[in-house]
Design a protein around this motif. Structure first.
Motif, short mmCIF file in Angstrom:
data_model
loop_
_atom_site.label_atom_id
_atom_site.label_comp_id
_atom_site.label_asym_id
_atom_site.label_seq_id
_atom_site.Cartn_x
_atom_site.Cartn_y
_atom_site.Cartn_z
N PRO A 1 41.26 39.20 47.15
CA PRO A 1 40.92 39.61 45.90
C PRO A 1 40.74 41.06 45.29
O PRO A 1 40.70 41.87 46.19
N PRO A 2 40.61 41.37 44.11
CA PRO A 2 40.72 42.68 43.70
C PRO A 2 39.20 43.30 44.38
O PRO A 2 38.23 42.49 44.25
N PHE B 1 44.12 45.63 42.55
CA PHE B 1 44.51 44.75 42.01
C PHE B 1 44.60 43.54 43.03
O PHE B 1 45.38 42.47 42.93
N TRP C 1 45.07 37.05 40.55
CA TRP C 1 45.55 38.44 40.45
C TRP C 1 46.91 38.79 40.92
O TRP C 1 47.44 39.55 40.51
N PHE D 1 48.10 40.94 37.21
CA PHE D 1 48.50 42.22 36.99
C PHE D 1 49.72 42.71 36.73
O PHE D 1 50.22 43.68 35.70
#
Lengths: 304, 326
Positions: free
Chosen positions: A77-78, A84, A270, A274
């Motif tokens: 995950p970010p 991102f 994500w 993004f």
């Protein structure tokens, strides 16, 4: 338009001749200053252009553009390390998104440029020469225009085989007729005006009338249309890559990245979110600029 | 229109038979042997001279509604299209309904409150609507309304727990009403809601934009001034007089943006797994099924042509200028 003035331009001094232009610039900046959305649009496009240009410098993991694999980092995950997050192969999505800006801008500029260079001469010819030439050009144009703007490139790119170059080719094939249409109607409007007749009377050649006198007259509407089309082209190109007939892996193309990420919904959001966001920013930027330009260049809104 | 359609057929033929260079090799795939390619050339008549292929193609299509066999599904393309057409028709029609019912009031509000916050807001919505990648917002909508909230189904046309309404038109919404099956109607509507809403975004944006500008133009005309001066209430002026004139450019714009809808239906059907023409086109492209690609392209182009023809007829039928202009 300043050129509607029937008096010969050579009789006046330089500043006099360009007073209209200078005044128009002043007004444009005034309207631009009032129209914050346009400035936001310019900011968005500049932002994308800048991250594209500087991608090799600012991307934290430039090598992740290719088919590198870092399995330990898969689908993170970010975080501060990966702004991102990472994709299935453990590549940094932020770096890939930055490089994606180059592809997006390249497609927009190249496709619209090529479509303009086909559409402009044909549109001028159709509008100015008229007769059979016009009929032939417009017939062909009508056919291209009557196939929906996402379907024709799908068919062309599908027939050519999946690649970014073929997508660009397919988009050029789809877009040129729209400039022919635009230019033809513009040319028809001013063709009979007195100043064009005067130029013809002075013995200017057809080519000269078309490119030196008629084309500049339509530049403003071409500019608005071309700006908005840049957004359009980016959107359609991304859609084609999303469908799977555009860029192929490991190209960091935004549409393709969204498509890849979809397989990992909803847990790894994500991955898709993004790259899609950047498509949106890029397209929105061009549309805001186009919309603002139309306001600035349209005499109706100028008077208010 | 007929000439344009013939032109489309020719263009599509060129795309399918001339552009790929060696269609048989593409159909056969990269691992095919020489014999396999020869076999395919034989089956699809690719050895015939190009002009004969062209004539065959036109004659088969126009006289027999024959679009050839789908290489992917091994069934006639025309049959596949007929089966999948209702799903796409239902989806795009509902999207148009959404676009009009939201876009027209929004455009009017924007025109009345020109340069006020409402106007800026609706303008921002309009520009966002044409800028947003539909495949992306579709995924986000799915994420939110299905995974997060669980309000709406993730995709498909109908739930597997119920039997779809008896097939009359192929449109689930209509069929369920014909069968007086209200539950089925609700089910198919909830399945359509999200895809149609997402698909309508672009058209909604354009509707708002055109409605706003034509409304502003109409409100500035002399006859509206005249009505105002004669003390008609503004609501009546707006709805009776201005709207009638301002709505026509909007309908024209929707007609033109129908192409956008058909194109958008491809990505929407992929994301929401709706077995319509768009998904068929996608599968055809993936499996280099030329006949499939051609068939859908032709049907989409024809649909687009018909919609705009209808709009033209409508335009000349209720041309407001003739009635109220001078």
């Amino acid at each position: 338009m300043a050129s509607q003035d029937a008096t010969s331009p050579t009789q006046r001094s330089f500043t006099d001749r360009y007073r209209g232009v200078i005044e128009a610039f002043r007004r444009s900046f005034y309207i631009l200053g009032r129209n914050r959305l346009t400035i936001v649009g310019i900011g968005m496009v500049l932002f994308i252009a800048l991250i594209g240009l500087l991608a090799p410098v600012i991307a934290p993991y430039p090598s992740h553009v290719g088919s590198v694999t870092e399995f330990g980092q898969s689908l993170q995950p970010p975080s501060s390390e990966h702004l991102f997050g990472t994709d299935r192969l453990g590549r940094d999505i932020f770096s890939r998104v930055l490089f994606g800006a180059r592809i997006s801008m390249k497609i927009a500029v190249f496709v619209v440029g090529a479509a303009l260079s086909i559409g402009i001469p044909l549109g001028l010819a159709a509008g100015y020469i008229g007769g059979r030439v016009e009929m032939l050009i417009m017939r062909v144009t009508d056919i291209f225009v009557s196939i929906p703007r996402l379907i024709l490139p799908v068919a062309v790119a599908g027939a050519l085989g999946p690649s970014l170059e073929n997508v660009m080719l397919a988009l050029i094939v789809t877009w040129w007729p729209w400039y022919v249409r635009l230019l033809r109607s513009e040319v028809k409007e001013v063709k009979e005006s007195e100043y064009i007749q005067a130029i013809e009377g002075l013995g200017a050649s057809r080519l000269r009338v078309m490119f030196v006198h008629l084309l500049p007259n339509s530049l403003t509407s071409l500019l608005v249309q071309a700006t908005m089309d840049m957004g359009w082209v980016i959107l359609v190109a991304a859609s084609l890559s999303f469908i799977g007939i555009g860029a192929s892996p490991p190209t960091p193309e935004w549409g393709l990245m969204v498509a890849r990420g979809r397989e990992f919904m909803p847990t790894h959001w994500w991955f898709s979110v993004f790259p899609g966001l950047f498509i949106f920013i890029n397209v929105m930027g061009f549309n805001l600029i186009g919309d603002g330009l139309r306001d600035i260049l349209d005499p109706k809104s100028r008077m208010e | 229109m007929a000439v344009t359609f013939w032109g489309i057929l020719t263009l599509v033929f060129v795309i399918a038979r001339v552009v790929p260079g060696n269609p048989a090799a593409v159909i056969a795939g990269s691992k095919a042997t020489e014999e396999q390619i020869a076999q395919i050339r034989e089956t699809y008549g690719l050895d015939d001279p190009l002009h004969e292929q062209y004539v065959d193609f036109i004659v088969d299509l126009v006289l027999h509604q024959d679009l050839g066999m789908s290489i992917a599904t091994q069934r006639p393309v025309a049959q596949e299209i007929a089966q999948r057409f209702p799903a796409t028709f239902e989806l795009t029609t509902l999207a148009v309904v959404f676009a009009l019912t939201i876009g027209i009031p929004l455009g009017i509000a924007s025109a009345i409150h020109k340069d006020e916050p409402v106007d800026h807001g609706s303008r921002l919505v309009a520009i966002s609507g044409v800028s947003i990648p539909q495949f992306w917002i579709a995924i986000l909508a799915q994420l939110f309304f299905y995974y997060q909230l669980g309000w709406l189904p993730s995709g498909g046309r109908f739930t597997s727990q119920m039997t779809p309404p008896p097939n009359v038109t192929g449109l689930y919404l209509v069929d369920s009403l014909l069968a007086l099956d209200f539950g089925a109607f609700v089910t198919s509507f909830t399945h359509l809601l999200l895809p149609a809403a997402v698909l309508s975004l672009g058209t909604l944006a354009q509707t708002t934009r055109i409605m706003r500008s034509s409304m502003i133009e109409t409100l500035n005309t002399d006859y509206i001034e005249w009505s105002r001066a004669h003390g008609f209430r503004s609501r009546i002026i707006l709805l009776r007089h201005a709207l009638r004139n301002a709505v026509m450019p909007t309908i024209t714009a929707v007609g033109l943006s129908y192409g956008l809808l058909l194109g958008g239906s491809v990505v929407i059907e992929i994301v929401f797994n709706i077995r319509g023409l768009g998904l068929f086109l996608y599968n055809a492209v993936i499996s280099t099924d030329f006949n499939g690609i051609l068939g859908v392209t032709i049907v989409f182009a024809l649909g687009y042509l018909i919609v705009n023809f209808v709009v033209d007829v409508l335009h000349s039928y209720i041309n407001p200028e003739v009635e109220l202009g001078e």
